[in-house]
Design an enzyme around this catalytic site. Structure first.
Site, short mmCIF file in Angstrom:
data_model
loop_
_atom_site.label_atom_id
_atom_site.label_comp_id
_atom_site.label_asym_id
_atom_site.label_seq_id
_atom_site.Cartn_x
_atom_site.Cartn_y
_atom_site.Cartn_z
N ASN A 42 -16.83 -30.18 -15.98
CA ASN A 42 -16.19 -31.11 -16.91
C ASN A 42 -14.68 -30.89 -16.90
O ASN A 42 -14.19 -29.76 -16.74
CB ASN A 42 -16.77 -31.01 -18.32
CG ASN A 42 -16.75 -29.62 -18.91
OD1 ASN A 42 -16.82 -28.62 -18.21
ND2 ASN A 42 -16.69 -29.55 -20.24
N GLU A 44 -11.52 -32.02 -19.20
CA GLU A 44 -11.11 -32.67 -20.45
C GLU A 44 -9.65 -33.12 -20.39
O GLU A 44 -8.91 -32.79 -19.46
CB GLU A 44 -11.35 -31.70 -21.62
CG GLU A 44 -12.83 -31.38 -21.76
CD GLU A 44 -13.19 -30.57 -22.99
OE1 GLU A 44 -12.29 -30.01 -23.64
OE2 GLU A 44 -14.40 -30.52 -23.29
N CYS A 53 -17.31 -35.80 -17.51
CA CYS A 53 -18.37 -34.79 -17.53
C CYS A 53 -18.60 -34.22 -16.12
O CYS A 53 -18.27 -34.84 -15.11
CB CYS A 53 -19.68 -35.42 -17.99
SG CYS A 53 -19.72 -35.89 -19.71
N GLU A 55 -21.37 -33.90 -14.48
CA GLU A 55 -22.29 -34.69 -13.66
C GLU A 55 -21.54 -35.81 -12.93
O GLU A 55 -21.77 -36.06 -11.75
CB GLU A 55 -23.38 -35.33 -14.52
CG GLU A 55 -24.29 -34.35 -15.24
CD GLU A 55 -23.77 -33.98 -16.63
OE1 GLU A 55 -22.55 -33.76 -16.79
OE2 GLU A 55 -24.60 -33.91 -17.54
N CYS A 86 -25.22 -36.54 -20.99
CA CYS A 86 -24.89 -37.53 -22.02
C CYS A 86 -25.33 -38.93 -21.56
O CYS A 86 -25.68 -39.14 -20.40
CB CYS A 86 -23.39 -37.51 -22.33
SG CYS A 86 -22.39 -38.37 -21.11
N CYS A 89 -23.39 -40.46 -18.59
CA CYS A 89 -23.79 -39.89 -17.29
C CYS A 89 -25.16 -40.43 -16.86
O CYS A 89 -25.38 -40.72 -15.68
CB CYS A 89 -23.81 -38.37 -17.35
SG CYS A 89 -22.15 -37.67 -17.39
#
Ligand code: THU
Length: 131
Positions: A42, A44, A53, A55, A86, A89
């Protein structure tokens, strides 16, 4: 498929997580049909919605390298809970993978549960053919 190997690759990628806002580090490892593994973490951003993210990092790396055929993804989080992908994703995965695509969700110690995309995102929205 070597689940332990995929989780180990996700754990390695997790070390590169850039998560100064949530302090939650995620790693992912995506297994392609040709046996190659693409990893992601991830990343940010101070403008929170720009966060990506783990993924999606792994998927976008693989797709940008010409990969089209995907077998499984392992995701590992940095607490005791099993880390689930999430909703965004799941939607991105559904663009490229069918219902039998495997999603291996692990916690920080490597305990894991195995799901399929069909289980985690039934009745998904698509404009194209369902894979
Ligand atoms: N995160 C992921 O990278 N993957 C998931 O499946 C769940 C959430 C990240 C996004 C954000 O950087 C942090 O975890 C906290 O939400």
């Amino acid at each position: 498929m070597d689940v332990k190997k995929l989780i180990d690759a996700a754990k390695c990628a997790q070390e590169n997580a850039y998560s100064p806002y949530s302090n939650f580090c995620v790693g992912a490892a995506l297994l392609c049909g040709d046996g190659k593994i693409y990893t992601g973490c991830n990343i940010e951003n101070s403008s929170y919605s720009a966060t990506v993210c783990a993924e999606r990092t792994a998927f976008f790396k693989a797709i940008s390298e010409g990969q089209k055929d995907f077998t499984a993804i392992a995701v590992i989080g940095s607490d005791d809970k099993i880390c689930m992908p999430c909703g965004v994703c799941r939607q991105v995965i559904s663009e490229f993978c069918g219902a039998d695509f495997k999603i291996i969700c692990a916690n920080k110690t490597g305990e894991y549960k195995e799901y399929t995309l069909g289980k985690l995102l039934p009745f998904s929205f698509t404009l194209g053919e369902n894979k």
